[in-house]
Design a protein around this motif. Structure first.
Motif, PDB file in Angstrom:
ATOM      1  N   GLN A   1      -5.330   1.531  -5.446  1.00 54.96           N
ATOM      2  CA  GLN A   1      -5.589   0.298  -6.193  1.00 54.96           C
ATOM      3  C   GLN A   1      -6.539  -0.612  -5.427  1.00 54.96           C
ATOM      4  OE1 GLN A   1      -2.198  -2.330  -6.879  1.00 54.96           O
ATOM      5  NE2 GLN A   1      -2.989  -2.817  -8.904  1.00 54.96           N
ATOM      6  N   SER A   2      -6.346  -0.688  -4.104  1.00 56.18           N
ATOM      7  CA  SER A   2      -7.218  -1.545  -3.295  1.00 56.18           C
ATOM      8  C   SER A   2      -8.642  -1.003  -3.235  1.00 56.18           C
ATOM      9  CB  SER A   2      -6.648  -1.680  -1.878  1.00 56.18           C
ATOM     10  OG  SER A   2      -6.821  -0.474  -1.141  1.00 56.18           O
TER      11      SER A   2
ATOM     12  N   GLU B   1      -6.979   7.041   3.581  1.00 52.04           N
ATOM     13  CA  GLU B   1      -8.196   6.444   3.029  1.00 52.04           C
ATOM     14  C   GLU B   1      -9.296   7.487   2.863  1.00 52.04           C
ATOM     15  OE1 GLU B   1      -6.337   3.151   5.635  1.00 52.04           O
ATOM     16  OE2 GLU B   1      -6.493   5.341   5.620  1.00 52.04           O
TER      17      GLU B   1
ATOM     18  N   GLU C   1      -0.877   2.395  -3.742  1.00 50.05           N
ATOM     19  CA  GLU C   1      -1.256   1.049  -3.296  1.00 50.05           C
ATOM     20  C   GLU C   1      -2.665   1.056  -2.720  1.00 50.05           C
ATOM     21  OE1 GLU C   1       0.386  -2.538  -0.363  1.00 50.05           O
ATOM     22  OE2 GLU C   1       1.403  -0.590  -0.401  1.00 50.05           O
ATOM     23  N   LEU C   2      -2.949   2.056  -1.906  1.00 53.94           N
ATOM     24  CA  LEU C   2      -4.277   2.148  -1.300  1.00 53.94           C
ATOM     25  C   LEU C   2      -5.339   2.416  -2.359  1.00 53.94           C
ATOM     26  CD1 LEU C   2      -5.913   2.149   1.291  1.00 53.94           C
ATOM     27  CD2 LEU C   2      -5.323   4.562   1.602  1.00 53.94           C
TER      28      LEU C   2
END
Length: 349
Positions: free
Chosen positions: A182-183, A146, A179-180
């Motif tokens: 996109q979030s 992140e 995936e991260l």
């Protein structure tokens, strides 16, 4: 001031980078090993300007390219100020951060502090207010993903980069990053892995990524693939079939390690050279054409030392398609040769 060839943009096909609007020429000029302070600037200038006249628009850099670190960016900065200023908007300037670029605990890896400080240093060396692509150069298991992706978000949101991507991330780490991202509302555009007939890790199924390879994941999540080291640090040029030339990268202590030049590996290189000769190509041309055979590959990074090497490599683009029989012959010799320098430091983590 250099006047670019008016026919340059008609000379190189382009491919779309994943699902993005960015089109890249199928060949990219890499400035990894031939743009250090020990090489005369006049030679560097000649090579870059010749590449642009031949249709290359994408210049691939990193904060540690030289040596010393930063030297390649400084050279390109001089060219952008002097010869390439009128053509800036015709070029894609890419740089990366992840490997050691300065001393101390904040001079490498994937932290927000390092990545954004490195980007600012790169911009200063290049004399630009933004780069077109900024990469996380390697996966850092000690930094939360992140945080690394957050730094890439800041690079985009602040206008210091137009696109962002990752380099040498494994299939599962790439899937996790996508995936991260996109979030977080972050659009990753490119992945830059090593890939050659002697280094095929991007094709291998990854059980942790649901059995998908890196190329599969990139296609699934819409990433363009910019493949570097298609000549396996020079092994796929045929230069080492009769020993180590005194002016070669291996002789200079570069990344081509003596153990790579094993009898087994050289036997496979000879087999591949025979296939190339049967096609009327140099081995380097075959190696480049082979990487580009896969439509998931957007562009291949070339790292020539001379304009003659550059011109030889680019002839691969206009060569004949590789036939099924030739692919079968290549398959017998296109074996992993243990030359993935970046595995233990990124793609195997």
């Amino acid at each position: 001031m250099h006047v670019a060839d008016p026919q340059r943009h008609a000379r190189l096909p382009t491919r779309r980078a994943g699902r993005s609007g960015l089109a890249l020429g199928v060949a990219t000029l890499g400035l990894w090993q031939n743009f250090g302070a020990a090489r005369p600037f006049a030679e560097q200038r000649e090579l870059v300007l010749r590449a642009i006249d031949l249709g290359i628009t994408h210049l691939d850099l990193a904060n540690n390219y030289g040596p010393p670190a930063g030297a390649a960016e400084e050279s390109v900065g001089r060219l952008l100020a002097r010869d390439l200023a009128p053509y800036r908007d015709e070029l894609v300037i890419a740089t990366k951060a992840g490997y050691r670029a300065w001393p101390g605990p904040y001079g490498e890896h994937g932290s927000r502090k390092y990545l954004l400080a490195s980007l600012d240093r790169s911009l200063a060396r290049l004399g630009l207010d933004h780069v077109d692509v900024f990469y996380s150069h390697r996966y850092d298991p000690k930094t939360p993903l992140e945080e690394t992706l957050g730094a890439l978000t800041t690079a985009l949101d602040s206008g210091r980069a137009r696109y962002v991507g990752v380099s040498s991330y494994s299939a599962v780490r790439t899937a996790q990053a996508a995936e991260l991202a996109q979030s977080m509302g972050l659009e990753l555009t490119l992945h830059q892995p090593s890939y050659s007939m002697l280094n095929r890790w991007v094709e291998h199924p990854d059980a942790a990524a649901d059995g998908r390879s890196l190329l599969d994941v990139a296609a699934d999540v819409g990433l363009g693939v910019v493949a570097f080291s298609p000549l396996a640090q020079g092994m796929l040029t045929g230069r080492y079939l009769d020993g180590v030339p005194p002016d070669s990268r291996a002789a200079r202590g570069g990344p081509l390690r003596p153990e790579y030049l094993s009898a087994d590996n050289l036997a496979h290189v000879r087999g591949l050279a025979e296939v190339a000769a049967g096609r009327g190509q140099s081995l380097a041309q075959l190696a480049i054409a082979w990487v580009l055979r896969d439509p998931r590959v957007t562009s291949v990074v070339l790292g020539p030392r001379t304009t003659a090497q550059l011109e030889d490599s680019l002839r691969a683009i206009s060569g004949p398609p590789i036939t099924p029989d030739e692919l079968a012959a290549i398959e017998r010799h296109a074996v992993d040769a243990g030359v993935n320098l970046w595995g233990p430091r990124s793609s195997e983590l």
